[in-house]
Enzyme design. Structure first.
Site: not given
Ligand code: NAD
Ligand code: LMR
Length: 328
Positions: A161, A189
């Site tokens: 952010d 967030h």
């Molecule tokens: P994704 O689905 O591509 O990958 C997530 C991975 O985590 C998968 O491979 C899944 O098998 C694995 N997983 C699920 N539960 C698990 C567990 N208990 N232990 C170990 N591995 C596990 O998702 P992504 O795009 O990589 O996103 C991951 C997370 O990050 C999501 O919750 C997404 O919303 C979040 N995210 C946060 C931000 C932020 O700014 N905070 C930004 C982008 C994404």
């Molecule tokens: C983001 O801000 O891009 C991540 O938290 C993914 C989402 O769900 O928006």
């Protein structure tokens, strides 16, 4: 040769994992002279473990000189064993039309279990970054599930952010992103976050005076930064991954190696400052040095900002109430 740093990454075969691991292994996060051991966790499902195996093969094929070892596992206690850094990415992402808090109950269980595993086996000084959404409340759950670890070492990612806000501000003011200092993103967030450039400077001069557009701030800038994640999901059909991995690297690098006196935003457990109840994981301005952070204190909060801070705090309190039953 320095002692390798053990970096645990969960969700290692997911989108963010794929954008993150190669950069950690090449030294972009902890320095070009710092060996790392990657300890990678994925779900105990054939598909997830096979994908993890493939990622490990690719890591091997890069022959990174700084990569001193790789562990791939479905057991959190193996992944977190003696970990110095834990990047908790693995969780379900949201899809179109969802809010991050819609993931709360499903993802919360992951963070009670992983908090407990960190408590049992990680380094007593482990630095934890929660990326999986809803990141602030998941970090709170992990912190509460790890009573023997230092609460201040549990953080949530608001750096994406912060970076998004920097980019929008630079575009509006016609300056380079790197010239802007003293930006803050307060709170959760989520779309209630409050990106605040009242104190921001460019070359030492006020950025707010330079932009001088209250209407743009309230009606374009703040909503655009808050809803950027949804806009990316809408455009890509998938949530942000490369920019999220980049922000995770920025967060951990600055925490461990220092922000050189600059303000950065981290989601950290409140110490009661700015009227945020103790323990709530809230986006605050901090200055980092040598593995610790110092809150930037006593900034004036005007009426507009107070309202925005109250709103994002209200949402975090609601999320915290929604998971209280999981925390005993
Ligand atoms: P994704 O689905 O591509 O990958 C997530 C991975 O985590 C998968 O491979 C899944 O098998 C694995 N997983 C699920 N539960 C698990 C567990 N208990 N232990 C170990 N591995 C596990 O998702 P992504 O795009 O990589 O996103 C991951 C997370 O990050 C999501 O919750 C997404 O919303 C979040 N995210 C946060 C931000 C932020 O700014 N905070 C930004 C982008 C994404
Ligand atoms: C983001 O801000 O891009 C991540 O938290 C993914 C989402 O769900 O928006």
């Amino acid at each position: 040769m320095k002692t390798p740093v053990r970096v645990a990454v969960t969700g290692a075969a997911g989108q963010i994992g794929y954008a993150l691991l190669f950069r950690i292994a090449s030294g972009e996060m902890l320095g070009k002279d710092q060996p790392v051991i990657l300890q990678l966790l994925e779900l105990p499902l054939d598909k997830a473990q096979a994908a993890l195996k493939g990622v490990i093969m690719e890591l091997e094929d890069c022959a990174f000189p700084l990569l001193a070892g790789i562990v791939g596992t479905d057991d959190p206690e193996v992944a977190f064993k003696d970990a110095d850094v834990a990047m908790l990415v693995g969780a379900r992402p949201r899809g179109p039309g969802m809010e991050r808090k819609d993931l709360l109950l499903e993802n919360a269980k992951i963070f009670t279990a992983q908090g407990a595993a960190l408590n049992k086996v990680a380094s007593r000084d482990v630095k934890v970054l929660v990326v999986g959404n809803p990141a602030n409340t998941n970090a709170y759950i992990a912190m509460k599930s790890a009573p023997d670890l230092k609460p201040e070492n549990f953080t949530a990612m608001l750096r994406l952010d912060h970076n998004r806000a920097l980019s929008q501000l630079a575009g509006k003011a016609g300056v380079a992103v790197g010239e802007i200092e003293k930006l803050i993103v307060w709170g959760n967030h989520s779309p209630t976050m409050y990106p605040d450039y009242r104190f921001a400077t460019v070359g030492g001069a006020s950025l707010k005076d330079r932009i001088n557009d209250a209407d743009w701030n309230a009606n374009e800038f703040i909503p655009k930064v808050g809803k950027r994640g949804a806009a990316i999901i809408e455009a890509r059909g998938l949530s942000s991954a490369a920019s999220a991995a980049n922000a995770a690297i920025d967060h951990v690098r600055d925490w461990l190696l220092g922000s050189n006196g600059k303000w950065v935003t981290m989601g950290i457990p409140s110490d009661g400052s700015y009227g945020i109840p103790e323990g709530v994981i809230f986006g605050f301005p901090v200055i980092t040095e040598n593995g610790s952070y110092t809150l930037v204190r006593d900034l004036p909060v005007d009426e507009f900002s107070q309202k925005a801070i109250d709103k994002t705090l209200g949402e975090l309190e609601e999320e915290r109430g929604g998971v209280a039953h999981l925390l005993g």
